[in-house]
Write a protein that holds these residues in place. Structure first.
Motif, PDB file in Angstrom:
ATOM      1  N   SER A 244       0.714  -1.031   0.175  1.00 25.10           N
ATOM      2  CA  SER A 244       0.219   0.004   0.325  1.00 25.10           C
ATOM      3  C   SER A 244       0.806   1.284   0.370  1.00 25.10           C
ATOM      4  O   SER A 244       0.049   2.639   0.024  1.00 25.10           O
ATOM      5  CB  SER A 244      -1.170  -0.004   1.465  1.00 25.10           C
ATOM      6  OG  SER A 244      -0.373  -0.315   2.619  1.00 25.10           O
TER       7      SER A 244
ATOM      8  N   GLY B 189       1.101  -0.660  -9.318  1.00 22.92           N
ATOM      9  CA  GLY B 189      -0.099  -0.468  -8.184  1.00 22.92           C
ATOM     10  C   GLY B 189       0.943  -0.126  -6.884  1.00 22.92           C
ATOM     11  O   GLY B 189       2.357  -0.591  -7.323  1.00 22.92           O
ATOM     12  N   PRO B 190       1.013   0.276  -5.684  1.00 26.85           N
ATOM     13  CA  PRO B 190      -0.632   0.967  -6.049  1.00 26.85           C
ATOM     14  C   PRO B 190      -0.660   2.034  -6.717  1.00 26.85           C
ATOM     15  O   PRO B 190       0.400   3.092  -7.092  1.00 26.85           O
ATOM     16  CB  PRO B 190      -0.966   1.044  -3.987  1.00 26.85           C
ATOM     17  CG  PRO B 190       0.530   1.127  -3.887  1.00 26.85           C
ATOM     18  CD  PRO B 190       1.679   0.587  -4.699  1.00 26.85           C
TER      19      PRO B 190
END
Lengths: 314, 281
Positions: free
Chosen positions: A173, A261-262
């Motif tokens: 994340s 990602g993120p």
């Protein structure tokens, strides 16, 4: 090229008798002039097929909307959209950030390691050990790092055991932590590439100059900065260019470890083109991005690479 | 090769071995840990707490041969690589000979064009190449892989061989010429034997790049008819099983061992090969 020799042979058959010999000579002279071109032609034609054809194809396709079904001409539509596409600019930026950090780290590390290794009696052994990461398939290396940081949570666990963190770390994340994983995997696998080249360069330098400087009382870093490094400049340039080419086209690690990602924070330009074309089937748009990259590549090739390679070979 | 050099003033041996030893550890630790992944049972891979001392198991070995078409992956990799190297040598040896031993107009530009194809990002040509092979009906075949690997490596192979050809003394050729040998015979009987180390080096490096190739293979291959080891790895995932890391690790080592042995054998030429001849190691 082979056509050019045909008229000559035609002339030889038309004029019988004595003139056959000079005609043959003329033909063989022409053949001689054409020979270097004939020898290089198959390779050039093959490469033209694999670069020029796709180039032209991409240019034509970039002026069309190509999704499913027939091509629809939309002029500069794809290019206009690209200019304001933050994902495209983001991908360029990510490629630049991840690539330059990775390249600088690799260069500094490889120079330092090469400097310590090349005078060591066990330099051959060090070379073999340091070479090992480079000889794994990049897709395998990507999985090593994916397991270590993400799926297996091994790194976080080690930090916890050392008392440095008190919980799991969510690498996925964080944009920067994801970038660091990509950089680390690249540094681990490809620093050896530069190391091998730098060691060879240092071993090739004139031993007497080095010895003379040493007897004059020059310290090791003075020798390194004033003698070794200037001498190594062309070698470093060539090695860095080759590495830079591969880093800026980084795809495998992104595909396997982060999928971009993120929040598209690790999407490289190669992955952007792949995703646009082969995930969203927006081929015209992917081609427009390819054409822009192609132009950048040609400019860099002409301005930087040509100079470095031509000068390094005198 | 350099003989053993003396230490400079102010350089500490402790620091040297600390740095070199540290890097060696950094290189080897992930490799050994990954080997332990390949040799442990599947249930000990992704666990709430990582397991550092696993039990030994050949689960992965049985899995790749019994549950996965490993033999097909291996066959595809080997066939595509050998085929591509042969195409490369057939095209590159005459081209290198032309670039190294003749003077003619446009030679340097042709040489640079060949070199510059190395700079092309695979992603740039990926879309058109995909359509090209689709139109040729070559998608999902090892023929397409052969052709594309050959194209990727051709610049490298040509420039490495050219560099070795430049080193051959001109007199050797002249002597043969006065004996009445033609250019092609000179290439075949004198030049090629003399640059054999260069040809081998170029082939080894081409082989490594072909084994590693990922993006084109991913686009071209869609069944075990054309999957290579490199791309097959990313298929050892799926469904409820998650990523099957022990199988991935084992395949990684299967590919690593032959590459390692071959590279150690050509070690002396490696730096020269990797820089396309720019550095004479």
């Amino acid at each position: 090229m082979s056509n050019s020799s045909l008229p000559a042979s035609g002339a030889a058959t038309a004029a019988p008798g004595n003139s056959a010999r000079p005609a043959f000579k003329r033909r063989s002279k022409r053949l001689k002039a054409a020979l270097p071109y004939l020898l290089v032609a198959p390779a050039v034609l093959y490469l033209l097929l694999i670069t020029l054809y796709p180039g032209v194809y991409a240019i034509i396709q970039s002026f069309h909307q190509v999704k499913f079904g027939p091509w629809r001409p939309i002029g500069l539509g794809n290019y206009e959209k690209l200019l304001t596409d933050y994902q495209f600019w983001g991908a360029l930026w990510n490629t630049l950030v991840i690539g330059s950090i990775s390249l600088v780290l690799q260069c500094v590390l490889a120079l330092a390691l090469a400097f310590y290794a090349y005078r060591d009696p066990w330099v051959k052994g060090w070379r073999i050990i340091f070479l090992i990461p480079m000889l794994f398939m990049p897709s395998a290396v990507a999985f090593i790092y994916k397991l270590f940081f993400l799926d297996g949570r091994v790194f976080a666990d080690i930090l916890m055991k050392l008392g440095l963190v008190d919980g799991n770390i969510a690498f996925q994340s964080s944009i920067w932590m994801s970038r660091v994983i990509l950089i680390l995997a690249d540094v681990w696998q490809w620093t050896p590439f530069l190391f091998i080249i730098f060691v060879a360069g240092l071993q090739g330098q004139d031993e007497e100059v080095e010895e003379a400087a040493r007897l004059d009382g020059a310290s090791w870093y003075a020798i390194f900065w004033n003698i070794s490094l200037p001498m190594m400049k062309p070698i470093i340039a060539v090695a860095l260019i080759l590495r830079a080419i591969d880093i800026t086209t980084m795809f495998t690690n992104v595909f396997i470890i982060t999928k971009g990602g993120p929040a598209f924070g690790t999407e490289t330009i190669s992955y952007f083109i792949y995703r646009t074309g082969f995930k969203f089937f927006n081929f015209g748009y992917a081609s427009a991005a390819s054409v822009i990259m192609l132009i950048i590549t040609i400019l860099v090739a002409q301005l930087v690479v040509k100079r470095a390679f031509v000068s390094s070979r005198s | 090769m350099a003989s053993q050099r003396k230490r400079s003033k102010g350089e500490s041996l402790t620091l040297r071995y600390l740095i070199l030893g540290g890097w060696a550890l950094f290189c080897l630790a992930p490799v050994l840990w990954f080997l332990s992944i390949g040799l442990r049972p599947r249930i000990e891979i992704i666990t709430p707490q990582p397991i550092y001392i696993p039990s030994f198991s050949l689960d992965a070995w049985h899995m790749i041969w019994d549950d996965w078409p490993m033999a097909a992956y291996l066959r595809n990799s080997v066939a595509a690589i050998i085929g591509s190297v042969i195409i490369d040598l057939v095209l590159a040896i005459p081209a290198a000979y032309s670039l190294a031993r003749f003077r003619y107009r446009g030679r340097d530009d042709i040489g640079f064009y060949i070199l510059s194809t190395r700079m092309m990002a695979p992603a740039i040509v990926a879309v058109p190449i995909f359509f090209l092979f689709r139109n040729l009906g070559l998608l999902d075949t090892i023929w397409a892989l052969m052709l594309i690997y050959a194209a990727i490596n051709l610049s490298f192979v040509t420039w490495i061989i050219r560099s070795y050809m430049l080193d051959i003394p001109k007199e050797l050729e002249d002597a043969a010429k006065t004996d009445g040998a033609g250019e092609i015979r000179i290439l075949w009987e004198i030049i090629i034997p003399a640059v054999l180390p260069g040809i081998i080096t170029a082939s080894v490096i081409a082989m490594i790049f072909a084994i590693n190739e990922f993006l084109f293979t991913l686009l071209i291959a869609s069944t075990p008819d054309a999957y290579t080891m490199s791309v097959a790895l990313s298929n050892f995932t799926g469904g409820s099983d998650g990523v099957i890391y022990n199988a991935i690790a084992l395949v990684a080592f299967l590919a690593f061992v032959p590459v390692f042995l071959v590279v150690v054998a050509i070690q002396k030429h490696l730096s020269r090969g990797l820089t396309m001849g720019a550095v004479k190691g």
